[in-house]
Design a protein around this motif. Structure first.
Motif, PDB file in Angstrom:
ATOM      1  N   UNK A  64       0.836  -1.202   0.000  1.00  0.00           N
ATOM      2  CA  UNK A  64       0.000   0.000   0.000  1.00  0.00           C
ATOM      3  C   UNK A  64       0.873   1.255   0.000  1.00  0.00           C
ATOM      4  N   UNK A  65       1.871   1.267   0.868  1.00  0.00           N
ATOM      5  CA  UNK A  65       2.783   2.409   0.946  1.00  0.00           C
ATOM      6  C   UNK A  65       3.558   2.563  -0.366  1.00  0.00           C
ATOM      7  N   UNK A  84       1.875  -3.216  -8.593  1.00  0.00           N
ATOM      8  CA  UNK A  84       0.443  -3.525  -8.625  1.00  0.00           C
ATOM      9  C   UNK A  84       0.271  -5.042  -8.644  1.00  0.00           C
ATOM     10  N   UNK A  85       1.065  -5.716  -9.469  1.00  0.00           N
ATOM     11  CA  UNK A  85       1.021  -7.182  -9.491  1.00  0.00           C
ATOM     12  C   UNK A  85       1.419  -7.748  -8.126  1.00  0.00           C
ATOM     13  N   UNK A  97      -6.367  -1.657  -4.640  1.00  0.00           N
ATOM     14  CA  UNK A  97      -5.322  -1.046  -5.463  1.00  0.00           C
ATOM     15  C   UNK A  97      -5.838   0.255  -6.063  1.00  0.00           C
ATOM     16  N   UNK A  98      -7.041   0.220  -6.618  1.00  0.00           N
ATOM     17  CA  UNK A  98      -7.615   1.430  -7.219  1.00  0.00           C
ATOM     18  C   UNK A  98      -7.838   2.498  -6.158  1.00  0.00           C
ATOM     19  N   UNK A  99      -8.304   2.107  -4.972  1.00  0.00           N
ATOM     20  CA  UNK A  99      -8.522   3.085  -3.905  1.00  0.00           C
ATOM     21  C   UNK A  99      -7.224   3.762  -3.471  1.00  0.00           C
ATOM     22  N   UNK A 100      -6.133   3.005  -3.418  1.00  0.00           N
ATOM     23  CA  UNK A 100      -4.837   3.610  -3.094  1.00  0.00           C
ATOM     24  C   UNK A 100      -4.499   4.678  -4.130  1.00  0.00           C
ATOM     25  N   UNK A 101      -4.707   4.354  -5.380  1.00  0.00           N
ATOM     26  CA  UNK A 101      -4.415   5.312  -6.453  1.00  0.00           C
ATOM     27  C   UNK A 101      -5.316   6.537  -6.328  1.00  0.00           C
ATOM     28  N   UNK A 115      -3.054   8.336 -15.082  1.00  0.00           N
ATOM     29  CA  UNK A 115      -2.015   7.463 -15.641  1.00  0.00           C
ATOM     30  C   UNK A 115      -1.863   6.190 -14.806  1.00  0.00           C
ATOM     31  N   UNK A 116      -1.886   6.326 -13.500  1.00  0.00           N
ATOM     32  CA  UNK A 116      -1.740   5.159 -12.623  1.00  0.00           C
ATOM     33  C   UNK A 116      -2.938   4.216 -12.759  1.00  0.00           C
ATOM     34  N   UNK A 117      -4.137   4.762 -12.913  1.00  0.00           N
ATOM     35  CA  UNK A 117      -5.311   3.916 -13.132  1.00  0.00           C
ATOM     36  C   UNK A 117      -5.157   3.157 -14.451  1.00  0.00           C
TER      37      UNK A 117
END
Length: 133
Positions: A64-65, A84-85, A97-101, A115-117
């Motif tokens: 997460x960090x 991400x993997x 993962x999406x929430x972190x982004x 871009x990260x999404x």
């Protein structure tokens, strides 16, 4: 004595790398072998042997960090794909993962977040294709 210490760090780092990144981390280290093998060794020994192997955070929390940090840096697409993997590998869900982004948008803005999404979508699609095979 120093050689034994280095081997220990490398072994500990190799175990952590395999547990967290699966094959993706090994591919990164292997890709450095022909041009910068010391950099690959440093990734294993320092990043995974010294930092990731520390007590206090579990693998999910560390990812997460790491994801938040990579999103905020921008221009980290290759590393973001690997992590991400790795996040999925250690048990985070796609939604997490999406929430972190998305959590990063107020701090880094829409372009880096979008871009990260897009990178997350690529990783998710690749995972889907690999599971279908």
């Amino acid at each position: 004595m120093e050689q034994q210490m280095d081997e220990s760090r490398f072994e500990k780092g190799s175990r952590a790398l395999a547990a967290i990144d699966g094959r993706g981390g090994r591919e990164v280290v292997d890709s450095l072998a022909g041009i910068a093998p010391d950099l690959g060794r440093w990734v294993v020994e320092f990043v995974f042997g010294d930092v990731y192997a520390r007590p206090g955070l579990d693998a999910r929390q560390r990812e997460l960090v790491t994801l938040g940090s990579l999103v905020t840096q921008g221009d980290t697409v290759p590393e973001l794909k690997v992590h991400i993997a790795a996040a999925l590998h250690v048990g985070l869900t796609r939604e997490q993962v999406v929430e972190v982004i998305l959590q990063c948008v107020p701090y880094v803005g829409f372009p880096r977040t979008i871009n990260a999404v897009g990178v997350a979508r690529e990783v998710f699609d690749r995972e889907d294709r690999e599971h279908d095979d």
